[in-house]
Design an enzyme around this catalytic site. Structure first.
Site, PDB file in Angstrom:
ATOM      1  N   GLN A  51      -2.499  -3.194  14.337  1.00 51.03           N
ATOM      2  CA  GLN A  51      -2.856  -2.342  13.192  1.00 51.03           C
ATOM      3  C   GLN A  51      -2.345  -2.976  11.890  1.00 51.03           C
ATOM      4  OE1 GLN A  51      -1.374   1.720  13.379  1.00 51.03           O
ATOM      5  NE2 GLN A  51      -2.833   2.408  11.827  1.00 51.03           N
ATOM      6  N   HIS A  85      -7.964   5.127  11.846  1.00 50.03           N
ATOM      7  CA  HIS A  85      -9.357   4.679  11.787  1.00 50.03           C
ATOM      8  C   HIS A  85      -9.800   4.120  13.129  1.00 50.03           C
ATOM      9  CE1 HIS A  85      -6.838   1.219  10.710  1.00 50.03           C
ATOM     10  NE2 HIS A  85      -7.753   0.463  11.264  1.00 50.03           N
ATOM     11  N   ASP A  97     -16.556  -2.812   7.234  1.00 50.83           N
ATOM     12  CA  ASP A  97     -15.319  -3.599   7.175  1.00 50.83           C
ATOM     13  C   ASP A  97     -15.592  -4.847   6.338  1.00 50.83           C
ATOM     14  OD1 ASP A  97     -13.098  -5.388   7.935  1.00 50.83           O
ATOM     15  OD2 ASP A  97     -12.683  -3.885   9.463  1.00 50.83           O
ATOM     16  N   HIS A 100     -12.684   1.346  14.792  1.00 49.70           N
ATOM     17  CA  HIS A 100     -13.612   0.229  14.536  1.00 49.70           C
ATOM     18  C   HIS A 100     -14.825   0.386  15.453  1.00 49.70           C
ATOM     19  CE1 HIS A 100     -10.509  -2.517  12.655  1.00 49.70           C
ATOM     20  NE2 HIS A 100      -9.697  -1.723  13.339  1.00 49.70           N
TER      21      HIS A 100
HETATM   22  P1  5GP Z   1      -6.532  -2.374  11.573  1.00 52.61           P
HETATM   23  O1  5GP Z   1      -6.054  -3.777  11.592  1.00 52.61           O
HETATM   24  O2  5GP Z   1      -5.544  -1.536  10.824  1.00 52.61           O
HETATM   25  O3  5GP Z   1      -6.946  -1.807  12.870  1.00 52.61           O
HETATM   26  O4  5GP Z   1      -7.883  -2.397  10.746  1.00 52.61           O
HETATM   27  C1  5GP Z   1      -7.962  -2.462   9.383  1.00 52.61           C
HETATM   28  C2  5GP Z   1      -9.302  -3.019   9.051  1.00 52.61           C
HETATM   29  O5  5GP Z   1      -9.528  -2.808   7.688  1.00 52.61           O
HETATM   30  C3  5GP Z   1      -9.436  -4.531   9.316  1.00 52.61           C
HETATM   31  O6  5GP Z   1     -10.500  -4.755  10.210  1.00 52.61           O
HETATM   32  C4  5GP Z   1      -9.711  -5.109   7.937  1.00 52.61           C
HETATM   33  O7  5GP Z   1     -10.673  -6.127   8.000  1.00 52.61           O
HETATM   34  C5  5GP Z   1     -10.217  -3.904   7.157  1.00 52.61           C
HETATM   35  N1  5GP Z   1      -9.912  -3.915   5.737  1.00 52.61           N
HETATM   36  C6  5GP Z   1      -8.756  -4.300   5.152  1.00 52.61           C
HETATM   37  N2  5GP Z   1      -8.813  -4.127   3.815  1.00 52.61           N
HETATM   38  C7  5GP Z   1     -10.040  -3.602   3.564  1.00 52.61           C
HETATM   39  C8  5GP Z   1     -10.706  -3.191   2.361  1.00 52.61           C
HETATM   40  O8  5GP Z   1     -10.188  -3.269   1.257  1.00 52.61           O
HETATM   41  N3  5GP Z   1     -11.957  -2.701   2.491  1.00 52.61           N
HETATM   42  C9  5GP Z   1     -12.585  -2.599   3.710  1.00 52.61           C
HETATM   43  N4  5GP Z   1     -13.812  -2.107   3.703  1.00 52.61           N
HETATM   44  N5  5GP Z   1     -11.996  -2.986   4.859  1.00 52.61           N
HETATM   45  C10 5GP Z   1     -10.732  -3.474   4.782  1.00 52.61           C
END
Ligand code: 5GP
Length: 145
Positions: free
Chosen positions: A101, A107, A37, A109
């Protein structure tokens, strides 16, 4: 985005799967991709995504996809533990914007935790790429077959 709606092929993880934007990869197979991340909530914060499914979240996902993904989560979590020796390990998964999200491609974590080290804020504070590459290599070196 609420729990209803369609999959957007332009989301950032879809672009990563297609190789249109880079990621710091830990490992992958035909079904899953595991990478660091870039806004880590702790040292070693790793993401497990499906390479084949167009599920936005857990509710959309095919059971077979979930089976493959949770196996990948366990494999990665074991490697994170072996590589970084955390005191605890959090596995999280958010469904819909009100639940936290931000990327609408299914996905999980994996977030290692240490005693007395507070959890970083979700999606804030970009990591140094060289640090992420070093962590990915450390984790990859501890993967079991
Ligand atoms: P969500 O909030 O959808 O559960 O998690 C998305 C995750 O993707 C977040 O923890 C954020 O830090 C990560 N993230 C967002 N954009 C990118 C990116 O361009 N590359 C990577 N490796 N992680 C990302």
């Amino acid at each position: 985005m609420s729990l209803d709606g369609g999959y957007d092929d332009g989301n950032i993880f879809a672009k990563i799967v297609r190789g249109e934007i880079p990621c710091v990869r830990v490992w992958e197979d035909e079904q899953v991709l595991v990478f660091m991340d870039v806004f880590p909530q702790s040292k070693g914060h790793t993401l497990v995504i499906s390479k084949t499914s167009k599920a936005r979240n857990l509710l959309d996902a095919e059971a077979k996809t979930l089976g493959r993904m949770i196996g990948a989560v366990q494999k990665t979590a074991r490697a994170v533990k072996a590589a970084l020796n955390p005191d605890g390990l959090m596995v999280s998964q958010f469904n819909g914007a009100p639940a936290g999200q931000t990327v609408f491609h299914l996905h999980f974590h994996i977030i290692p935790r240490w005693d007395n080290v507070p959890l970083g804020r979700h999606g804030e504070g970009m990591a140094d790429m060289e640090d992420l590459k070093a962590l990915a290599a450390q984790i990859a070196a501890r993967l079991e077959a």
